[in-house]
Design an enzyme around this catalytic site. Structure first.
Site, PDB file in Angstrom:
ATOM      1  CG  ASP A   1     -57.745  14.680 -30.360  1.00  0.00           C
ATOM      2  OD1 ASP A   1     -57.319  14.264 -31.446  1.00  0.00           O
ATOM      3  OD2 ASP A   1     -58.707  14.156 -29.765  1.00  0.00           O
TER       4      ASP A   1
ATOM      5  CD  GLU B   1     -50.947  12.911 -37.199  1.00  0.00           C
ATOM      6  OE1 GLU B   1     -50.768  11.684 -37.049  1.00  0.00           O
ATOM      7  OE2 GLU B   1     -51.207  13.433 -38.300  1.00  0.00           O
ATOM      8  CD1 TRP B   2     -56.752  10.815 -34.114  1.00  0.00           C
ATOM      9  CD2 TRP B   2     -56.862  12.325 -35.775  1.00  0.00           C
ATOM     10  NE1 TRP B   2     -57.385  11.927 -33.635  1.00  0.00           N
ATOM     11  CE2 TRP B   2     -57.472  12.863 -34.632  1.00  0.00           C
ATOM     12  CE3 TRP B   2     -56.814  13.085 -36.946  1.00  0.00           C
ATOM     13  CZ2 TRP B   2     -58.026  14.147 -34.612  1.00  0.00           C
ATOM     14  CZ3 TRP B   2     -57.368  14.359 -36.937  1.00  0.00           C
ATOM     15  CH2 TRP B   2     -57.974  14.871 -35.774  1.00  0.00           C
ATOM     16  N   GLY B   3     -52.300   9.736 -37.395  1.00  0.00           N
ATOM     17  CA  GLY B   3     -51.496   9.052 -38.415  1.00  0.00           C
ATOM     18  C   GLY B   3     -51.352   9.712 -39.771  1.00  0.00           C
TER      19      GLY B   3
ATOM     20  CG  ASP C   1     -61.023   8.124 -32.488  1.00  0.00           C
ATOM     21  OD1 ASP C   1     -59.884   8.554 -32.762  1.00  0.00           O
ATOM     22  OD2 ASP C   1     -61.893   8.812 -31.941  1.00  0.00           O
TER      23      ASP C   1
HETATM   24  C1  GLA Z   1     -60.552  12.126 -30.985  1.00  0.00           C
HETATM   25  C2  GLA Z   1     -59.526  11.186 -30.392  1.00  0.00           C
HETATM   26  C3  GLA Z   1     -60.197  10.271 -29.392  1.00  0.00           C
HETATM   27  C4  GLA Z   1     -60.854  11.088 -28.295  1.00  0.00           C
HETATM   28  C5  GLA Z   1     -61.829  12.098 -28.906  1.00  0.00           C
HETATM   29  C6  GLA Z   1     -62.333  13.100 -27.876  1.00  0.00           C
HETATM   30  O1  GLA Z   1     -61.498  11.450 -31.757  1.00  0.00           O
HETATM   31  O2  GLA Z   1     -58.877  10.454 -31.386  1.00  0.00           O
HETATM   32  O3  GLA Z   1     -59.278   9.352 -28.832  1.00  0.00           O
HETATM   33  O4  GLA Z   1     -59.876  11.762 -27.555  1.00  0.00           O
HETATM   34  O5  GLA Z   1     -61.220  12.852 -29.950  1.00  0.00           O
HETATM   35  O6  GLA Z   1     -63.241  14.031 -28.409  1.00  0.00           O
END
Ligand code: GLA
Length: 402
Positions: free
Chosen positions: A148, A183-185, A206
């Site tokens: 993450d 890292e979500w993009g 998320d």
């Molecule tokens: C981030 C990630 C999630 C999850 C949480 C855990 O938000 O994107 O998928 O792993 O952390 O704390």
């Protein structure tokens, strides 16, 4: 000159072998079950063992969900030699024992860390300890790492450096460990994550258990929001390199965990079926996160549909292209290895609607036999299809040329 040639070919050989090793870790999109959106960080070895048992008993493992991933919340700090340890209260037998148990069920084990000093939920993370932690994970027989990016600097260069560091550490760990970049993009991981050693990378923030982010709340992605980001990235996916559209929230019904936050009120079964159809044609990893011990019939029907899973797991590894895109209709086309084509038709409207399409509009010339993968039957033969699609429903067809 001869030496130069030798050097050149040796490098080519090593490069090709490395690329092949990376692809062999995830030749098709990883499938599994992850702790996060049911348990949050409130996890322990007893619940996880029960989940492993339920994954076998329910048919999830047989259907292909062969990873059990422990998300955030397992960590208990470091020992006096700086080895990362599991929380002794949550995991009194340790992660190695859990890995042995999970492996005995035919399931692989995933674990979680973060490229900073602390994880998103505030637990011990791996920055500065990449090699040591990778070796620890390998010594526990872990098969997968989700890495993450909370508490890390925003710029891309740092992200590339930190992910590459862990990618190399995993490669040197002595065990084949699939590397999931999270890292979500924002730093466009589709451009660099495979090079950093990753086999999959999250493309969005998320997932929440809802159809759409109606209030434009930050970091509150519904299914349509994720779809609209991930669909555009189809050219970056392929064997060993997948756009990860985040977990399947199928079966959560807004009742539990972090995906229930930020307006995650739950969805209808038609909407859950859409998520499964769309994630399948987009060749996204299929990672469930519901209570596998207690699944109702609708959830089982959606998660365990083998014809739909076969589209996701098709060895050609193409992510569908969205060929038709308007406010109501989205039509996706995913070529399959045996020459068949998967076609997904989504009705984004709040009303049920009729639709009519000539396959030629999608570049599919000739005649096709059309199999409905949710109805498990042939629903037409010829050059077109006409039918009713419920609000937020996705039809998923497999077209065979005739
Ligand atoms: C981030 C990630 C999630 C999850 C949480 C855990 O938000 O994107 O998928 O792993 O952390 O704390």
């Amino acid at each position: 000159m001869k030496k130069l040639f030798l050097f050149f070919f040796l490098n080519l050989y090593i490069g090709a072998a490395y690329a092949q090793q990376k692809a062999s870790l995830a030749p098709t999109p990883p499938m599994g079950w992850m702790t996060w959106n049911y348990f949050g960080d409130n996890i322990n070895e007893k619940d996880i063992r029960e989940m492993a048992d339920a994954m076998v008993a329910s048919g999830m493992v047989e259907a292909g969900y062969n990873y059990l991933m422990i998300d955030d919340g397992w960590q208990g700090g470091r020992d006096n030699r700086n080895n990362i340890i599991a929380d002794p209260k949550k995991f009194p037998s340790g992660i190695k024992a859990l890995a042995d148990y999970v492996h005995s069920k035919g399931i692989k084990l995933g674990i979680y860390s973060d490229a900073a000093l602390l994880t998103c939920a505030g637990y011990t993370a791996s920055l500065g300890f990449e090699e040591q932690d990778a070796k620890t994970f390998a010594s526990w027989d872990v098969d997968y790492l989700k890495y993450d990016y909370c508490h890390a600097p925003k710029d891309s260069a740092t992200a590339v450096t930190r992910y590459t560091k862990m990618g190399e550490a995993l490669r040197k760990s002595g065990r084949e460990i699939t590397f999931s970049i999270c890292e979500w993009g924002p730093r466009k991981p589709w451009l660099w994550a495979a090079e950093a050693g990753g086999q999959l990378w999250r493309t969005t923030y998320d997932v929440r258990d809802k159809w759409k982010n109606l209030s434009n709340q930050e970091n509150a992605e519904g299914i349509l929001d994720i779809l609209d980001i991930n669909a555009e990235l189809h050219t970056y996916a392929g064997p060993g390199r997948w756009n990860d559209a985040d977990m399947l929230v199928v079966g959560l019904y807004g009742k539990k965990g972090p995906s229930g936050d930020l307006g995650g009120i739950g969805m209808t079964d038609a909407e859950y079926q859409s998520q499964m159809s769309l994630w399948s044609v987009m060749a996204s990893p299929l990672i469930a996160t519901n209570d596998v011990r207690n699944m109702n019939e609708a959830t089982k029907r959606i998660l365990l549909n083998k014809e739909v899973i076969a589209v996701n797991q098709d060895p050609l590894g193409k992510q569908a292209e969205r060929k038709i895109k308007n406010d109501t209709w989205n039509v996706f086309v995913k070529p399959l290895q045996n020459g068949d084509v998967a076609v997904a038709i989504l009705n984004r409207d709040d009303q049920a609607k009729s639709y009519s399409i000539n396959w030629a509009e999608l570049g599919l010339t000739g005649k096709y036999e059309v199999r409905d993968l949710w109805e498990h039957k042939t629903v037409g033969k010829g050059k077109n299809w006409k039918g009713r699609v419920q609000s937020h429903e996705t039809k998923l067809f497999r077209l065979k040329k005739i």
